[in-house]
Each structure stands twice: as C-alpha cells, then as structure tokens.
Design a protein around this motif. Structure first.
Motif, short mmCIF file in Angstrom:
data_model
loop_
_atom_site.label_atom_id
_atom_site.label_comp_id
_atom_site.label_asym_id
_atom_site.label_seq_id
_atom_site.Cartn_x
_atom_site.Cartn_y
_atom_site.Cartn_z
N ARG A 224 -22.07 36.29 0.68
CA ARG A 224 -22.30 37.62 0.10
C ARG A 224 -22.34 37.52 -1.41
NH1 ARG A 224 -17.89 38.21 3.57
NH2 ARG A 224 -18.39 39.17 5.59
N GLU A 225 -23.08 38.44 -2.05
CA GLU A 225 -23.17 38.45 -3.51
C GLU A 225 -22.19 39.46 -4.09
OE1 GLU A 225 -26.93 38.09 -6.12
OE2 GLU A 225 -26.49 40.25 -6.07
N TYR A 226 -21.42 39.01 -5.07
CA TYR A 226 -20.47 39.85 -5.77
C TYR A 226 -20.77 39.83 -7.26
CZ TYR A 226 -18.01 39.59 -1.32
OH TYR A 226 -17.69 39.68 0.01
N LYS A 227 -20.13 40.75 -8.00
CA LYS A 227 -20.47 40.89 -9.42
C LYS A 227 -19.22 41.07 -10.28
CE LYS A 227 -24.56 43.70 -8.26
NZ LYS A 227 -25.12 45.07 -8.33
N ASN A 228 -19.19 40.36 -11.38
CA ASN A 228 -18.35 40.74 -12.51
C ASN A 228 -19.19 41.61 -13.43
OD1 ASN A 228 -16.21 39.11 -11.63
ND2 ASN A 228 -16.90 37.35 -12.84
N VAL A 229 -18.55 42.51 -14.15
CA VAL A 229 -19.24 43.32 -15.16
C VAL A 229 -18.66 42.94 -16.52
CG1 VAL A 229 -19.93 45.62 -15.89
CG2 VAL A 229 -19.39 45.20 -13.48
N ILE A 230 -19.53 42.55 -17.45
CA ILE A 230 -19.08 42.02 -18.74
C ILE A 230 -19.67 42.87 -19.87
CG2 ILE A 230 -19.04 40.02 -20.27
CD1 ILE A 230 -19.56 38.27 -17.80
N ALA A 231 -18.80 43.30 -20.78
CA ALA A 231 -19.22 43.99 -22.00
C ALA A 231 -18.79 43.16 -23.20
CB ALA A 231 -18.62 45.38 -22.08
#
Length: 293
Positions: free
Chosen positions: A65-72
């Motif tokens: 499965r594809e997962y995501k971190n969110v980076i700012a």
C-alpha cells in the motif's frame, strides 16, 4: 545576548478545529483505512499550503500500500535544519484525540507561527506529519519518520535537532493522576499529571535541558525533563527514535502517554478530554525552543 521574547499568538480555535477534523473522520485513520489517511494527509497539506513555504508529499510503500508523509519546508535546509514532527495515524478504531491529533494540531500551529512571526534563523525548518507510527509498523523501516530520517541521512543533511510532538493534549489536576514506570520517580516528579515533559537520551542531556529551558521562558505550564539510557523502552516510544537510528539528536515532547492518560489507544480518546489551555502553553513553549535551539 538573550533574545527578547515576542508575543507568540497561539490560537486555541485553530488547535481545536484541527483536532476536530482529525478525530471526526470515519473510518478512523489507521493503516488499513487508506481513504481516511489520504484525506487527513490532504487536509494537512491544504493547511500548510496556505503558508509561505514549500509543501510536498513523501510517498512510500508498506505491505503493498502507498502511504504519505507531508513535509513543509521553511528557509534553506540545504546546510542545516531543525525537524519538527508528529504522526497522524491512529492505532485502531479510535478517534485518537490525544494520540496523536493533539500533536498534529500543534505541528500545524507551529508552522503558522513561523509563517506569521518570520523568526530570523540560521537554519531551515521542516515540519513533517508522518504516517505509520502505530503498530504494526512501529519500530520498523516502514515508519514514516524512519523514511524521512533515512532520506536526510542519504543526502548527508545536517540536522541540528529533531523535536517530536507526541500526545500533548491530556492533562489532569487530580492528585495522584500521574503514574510512573518506576515507583521511585514519584519522589522526583510531580504526582499530579498537569505538566509536559521533554524526553531524550542521557547522551543528549544538553539538548533536553536547552529545549526545556526555553519552553519554561514563555510557558505557564510546568515543564519537566527526563533523560535516560536508550535501553530504557519508555523514552523511545515515538518518531524521534527514527532520528536516533540515523545518528541525529532528537527529543520528544510528551504528556507521559499511558502513564497518565486512561484513554490511551481507546475509543474514549476524544476531543472533550483535552485541555486546550495547556496545549496552547505547550505549543508556545515549543515554538520558542524551536527558534532558539
């Protein structure tokens, strides 16, 4: 010369709205519910996208499965950076208000404060919302924090410090509401669970004391610090462990988790159990530590 302390305008209404959004989504945001995880990742990216910073997803796969971190990213991180992180997934079928919507709300508010106050920094700052901190991926290479930390190591990025936000919303003013892994600690630390802790390895005592000291300069909440050898399990139960594994200095800001909060990993971990007055003070303290680290 000690820097003058500005007004740090933490907004409780934004903290509340962020926690409400994370805890209201159905089905809950655990690893099997990809639509919910993606919706929350999108919400975090949308909120960060309102600010003057670079926002991107760090995508990776676990169990197909594809997962995501969110980076700012704020400022120039090519030479040196400070990382502030919090995970947005939950352990099971629970709203996860304290664990860990409270910390994600804190993360978003810290980014808003950097955008608003524009502190003059000699380093860049990355705010990272991680996926897959919870079981069954905890302490594996599939933790979002390990994916992020490893990517920094691979590019030889210098990390001045990593600050992990983990459960910053639950407090109690009842006597003996604070429990400890070792009973002797009750003679060292308060037995009323209305404080926040800065936790880290004994070898990074200087960083722990520096963060705690700066937090105390601006916060009305009691700020305690706890350092221990890395082999003590309780000090490594969040995303900061991933940065330790990659050789980076890191601390955790935490309300002591299950040593205080009876709703830990339960369906009762709801928004009405949180203390937003104290959360505001935690965020204020972390902001000041982050810009003076």
């Amino acid at each position: 010369m000690k820097p003058s302390i500005p007004v740090i305008p933490v907004q409780q209404a934004r903290l509340y709205e962020d926690v409400l959004t994370l805890t209201s989504i159905q089905p809950p945001r655990h690893y099997l519910n990809l639509d919910s995880l993606n919706a929350i990742a999108g919400y975090i990216a949308h909120e960060l996208g309102k600010l003057n910073c670079k926002v991107e997803y760090q995508k990776y796969k676990a169990q197909g499965r594809e997962y995501k971190n969110v980076i700012a990213t704020f400022g120039d991180v090519s030479k040196q950076m400070v990382v502030v992180g919090a995970h947005y997934d939950v352990c099971g079928d629970q709203p996860g208000a304290d664990d860990n919507a409270s910390a994600v709300a804190g993360l978003l508010e810290l980014a808003r404060l950097v955008n608003e106050l524009q502190p003059a920094l000699s380093y860049g700052v990355e705010f990272v919302a991680y996926c897959l901190e919870e079981p069954p991926f905890f302490a594996t290479p599939f933790m979002g924090s390990f994916v992020h930390a490893s990517s920094l190591k691979e590019t030889n990025t210098q990390v001045k410090a990593m600050i992990c936000l983990e459960m910053i919303g639950y407090f109690s003013d009842e006597q003996n509401s604070q429990h400890f892994p070792v009973n002797a600690l009750r003679y060292v630390y308060p037995t009323t669970g209305n404080f926040i802790t800065v936790v880290g390895k004994l070898s990074q005592l200087g960083l722990i004391q520096k963060v705690a000291g700066h937090m105390r300069e601006v916060s009305t909440i009691s700020v305690q610090s706890f350092s221990a050898p890395k082999l003590i399990p309780a000090i490594s139960l969040s995303d900061h462990r991933s940065y330790w594994q990659c050789g980076y200095p890191a601390v955790m800001i935490n309300n002591t988790s299950f040593y205080r909060n009876p709703h830990y990993h339960q369906p009762t971990d709801t928004i009405d159990t949180l203390d937003f007055d104290k959360m505001e003070q935690v965020v204020k303290g972390v902001y000041w530590a982050m810009v003076n680290i």
